[in-house]
Design an enzyme around this catalytic site. Structure first.
Site, PDB file in Angstrom:
ATOM      1  N   GLY A 254       0.799  -1.221   0.000  1.00  0.00           N
ATOM      2  CA  GLY A 254       0.000   0.000   0.000  1.00  0.00           C
ATOM      3  C   GLY A 254       0.826   1.264   0.000  1.00  0.00           C
ATOM      4  O   GLY A 254       0.287   2.366  -0.097  1.00  0.00           O
TER       5      GLY A 254
ATOM      6  N   GLU B 142      10.328  -7.487   6.586  1.00  0.00           N
ATOM      7  CA  GLU B 142      10.331  -6.242   5.804  1.00  0.00           C
ATOM      8  C   GLU B 142      10.870  -6.403   4.386  1.00  0.00           C
ATOM      9  O   GLU B 142      11.540  -5.517   3.854  1.00  0.00           O
ATOM     10  CB  GLU B 142      11.102  -5.152   6.561  1.00  0.00           C
ATOM     11  CG  GLU B 142      10.520  -4.851   7.927  1.00  0.00           C
ATOM     12  CD  GLU B 142      11.182  -3.676   8.631  1.00  0.00           C
ATOM     13  OE1 GLU B 142      11.627  -2.749   7.938  1.00  0.00           O
ATOM     14  OE2 GLU B 142      11.248  -3.692   9.877  1.00  0.00           O
TER      15      GLU B 142
ATOM     16  N   TYR C   2       2.553   6.267  21.872  1.00  0.00           N
ATOM     17  CA  TYR C   2       2.460   6.787  20.510  1.00  0.00           C
ATOM     18  C   TYR C   2       2.411   8.306  20.571  1.00  0.00           C
ATOM     19  O   TYR C   2       1.450   8.890  21.078  1.00  0.00           O
ATOM     20  CB  TYR C   2       1.199   6.246  19.821  1.00  0.00           C
ATOM     21  CG  TYR C   2       1.151   6.482  18.337  1.00  0.00           C
ATOM     22  CD1 TYR C   2       1.556   5.490  17.442  1.00  0.00           C
ATOM     23  CD2 TYR C   2       0.712   7.688  17.812  1.00  0.00           C
ATOM     24  CE1 TYR C   2       1.509   5.700  16.064  1.00  0.00           C
ATOM     25  CE2 TYR C   2       0.663   7.913  16.449  1.00  0.00           C
ATOM     26  CZ  TYR C   2       1.066   6.906  15.581  1.00  0.00           C
ATOM     27  OH  TYR C   2       1.024   7.120  14.224  1.00  0.00           O
TER      28      TYR C   2
END
Length: 534
Positions: A133, A263, A453
């Site tokens: 994506g 990855e 976060y």
């Protein structure tokens, strides 16, 4: 010619840029200082796209594998797969220059074609960057050549099938290029859900989730993506690799876990077998406020350690809560502030809970929250969060237009070190930036610890916009890396940005193990050069 440019990482898929209300802009200016609107994204014509370096013989062999329409060398196609979605990636689209543009885009149709494309690239010593994506925020899809003469982007958008559903075992097999919304739609026909909903949900792919060990907003209920993966199929330069034949195994080390999170450096994931669950019959989203960050995170800890986390459990610190109230504004917000003050809340921290069925657990959780002094705000805050939870990337575009430096970073640690790490990262960011707004929330909690976060906003430095964030990111990363109880990445992966800090986390032996695995599957190093520090 088939038009594949809708796959561009630079074009929003489902909505226009979310313009910020005037009152929000005024509030933000007072908070972080005067803003200097920046340049808009540059058109493709503003970029110098060099000729492809792919040898003609290699190109002919790639065409033989996937067909003429699926070997793309036009400037727009190559630019559309250049980089990901980090703040610096987006800046590079506004300040032409410095883009690492791939030589060719190749779109295979199935796992067999992926393997054959790799075989061609190995034969001609061409680098290969897998592309799903395009949502990486850590440089994971940057088209580095390494020591290769050329680099191709291997776009998996045509691997978009639901291969099979096993309702008895609650398993589904997807090809790696299926986007999350499509996976949800395909599973819903069978009465199931995956339950994986990160903020990149609208455009990210299942193969990308597996390759980066993604965590979703509902991970407290459904688990991280690595918990969902029961099997993977990869194409590698050494041949096809399949992992996962049973629900559990003691057949040596868990190599499936090695492949998940690799990855694109050990192989290209072509299929993923995932655990699925029945669609929830009822969903309930609600909001609470606790007094102070320490009390708020402690309440989440107690919920986690008693097995009572909601499927979605998200608690914001005082700054993030302040922004939520300030940007909403109006009489209703003023009334809420007065109500909270009357209830003794002087440092409000907003807690959002989303329940998918599980009414008995909710009742027990509410008793814990009441004991912690939580004040219920009802369903309105939860529903507001639910309906706006994918707006962040579009709001970021609007902030970029205004001249705001806006980026996120994340980490995780054990409960006993959470407060210390929180303060260290905040201090590092405040020292590196001028008048920044540093917000934080916990959205992933475990029995032993939680994630942190951070979202950072600052007035963009018009003279050195790249260096401004690079220095802040380095300061925060060093604060995390120097704290041996924190991870350099909880779910954003390593890519390029975190590679300098990986050795400090996994050690010299760990790096040697990764290098050995890389040599076993990719002996000539064509796969995603430079990522994971390999």
């Amino acid at each position: 010619m088939v038009d594949h440019r809708l796959r561009s990482a630079w074009t929003p898929d489902s909505a226009e840029t979310a313009a910020l209300p005037t009152k929000a802009v005024r509030w933000l200016t007072r908070r972080i200082g005067r803003l200097s609107p920046g340049a808009p994204p540059a058109p493709d014509s503003a970029f110098v796209v060099p000729p492809s370096r792919i040898p003609e013989k290699a190109r002919a062999e790639l065409v033989e594998v996937v067909g003429t329409d699926h070997v793309l060398e036009e400037a727009g196609e190559r630019l559309g797969r250049t980089g990901g979605m980090s703040y610096l990636d987006l800046l590079r689209r506004r300040y032409p220059g410095g883009l690492l543009i791939p030589d060719t885009v190749v779109l295979p149709a199935d796992p067999e074609q992926v393997q054959r494309v790799l075989d061609v690239c190995v034969a001609h010593d061409i680098g290969v960057v897998p592309f799903g994506g395009g949502t990486s925020v850590v440089g994971g899809v940057t088209a580095l050549r390494g020591d290769k003469q050329a680099v191709v982007v291997l776009d998996l958008e045509r691997l978009n099938r639901l291969v099979s559903v096993d309702p008895t075992s609650r398993l589904a097999v997807f090809q790696a290029g299926v986007r999350a919304p499509d996976a949800q739609r395909l599973l819903a026909v069978h009465g199931f859900t995956l339950g994986h909903v990160p903020q990149s949900y609208e455009r990210a792919t299942l193969g990308g989730f597996a390759a980066t060990r993604s965590a979703g907003q509902a991970s407290s209920g459904y688990g991280r993506f690595e918990d969902m993966v029961q099997g993977v199929r990869l194409a590698t330069p050494s041949g096809e690799w399949r992992l996962g034949v049973a629900p559990a195994s003691a057949a040596g080390p868990n190599l499936r876990a090695l492949a998940v999170g690799s990855e694109g450096t050990l192989g290209v994931i072509t299929e993923v077998t995932v655990r699925i669950r029945p669609l929830p019959e009822r969903e309930r989203y609600e909001g609470f406020v606790l007094d102070g960050w320490e009390r708020a995170t402690d309440a989440v800890r107690v919920l986690a350690q008693n097995g009572l986390l909601a499927d979605i459990t998200r608690v914001s610190d005082e700054d993030e809560t302040e922004v939520s109230f300030a940007l909403k504004g109006g009489l209703a917000t003023t009334a809420v502030r007065r109500y909270l003050a009357a209830r003794g809340i002087t440092r409000p921290c907003l807690l959002i809970l989303g329940w998918h069925d599980r009414a008995p657990q909710r009742k027990r959780a509410l008793r814990i929250l009441r004991a912690a002094g939580a004040v219920s705000l009802g369903r309105a805050p939860g529903e507001a969060w639910r309906h706006g939870r994918f707006a962040g990337p579009r709001q970021r575009d609007a902030l970029l237009d205004l001249g705001v430096c806006v980026e996120t970073l994340e980490t995780a640690t054990h409960w006993s070190g959470l407060g210390e790490l929180y303060e260290k990262v905040r201090s590092a960011l405040h020292a590196a930036l001028d008048r920044p707004l540093v917000m934080c929330h916990v959205s992933h909690a475990y029995e032993t610890g939680a994630s942190l976060y951070f979202t950072v906003l600052a007035a963009r430095d018009p003279h050195d916009p790249f260096g401004q964030w690079e220095r802040a990111k380095q300061a925060a990363s060093e604060a995390i890396s120097e704290n041996t109880r924190g991870t350099i990445t909880h779910h954003h992966a390593v890519g390029l940005d975190h590679a300098p800090y990986l050795r400090a986390e996994i050690g010299d032996v760990g790096m040697a193990v990764l290098a050995a695995a890389k040599h076993a599957t990719d002996p000539t190093g064509v796969l995603n050069p430079g990522k994971l520090g390999l």
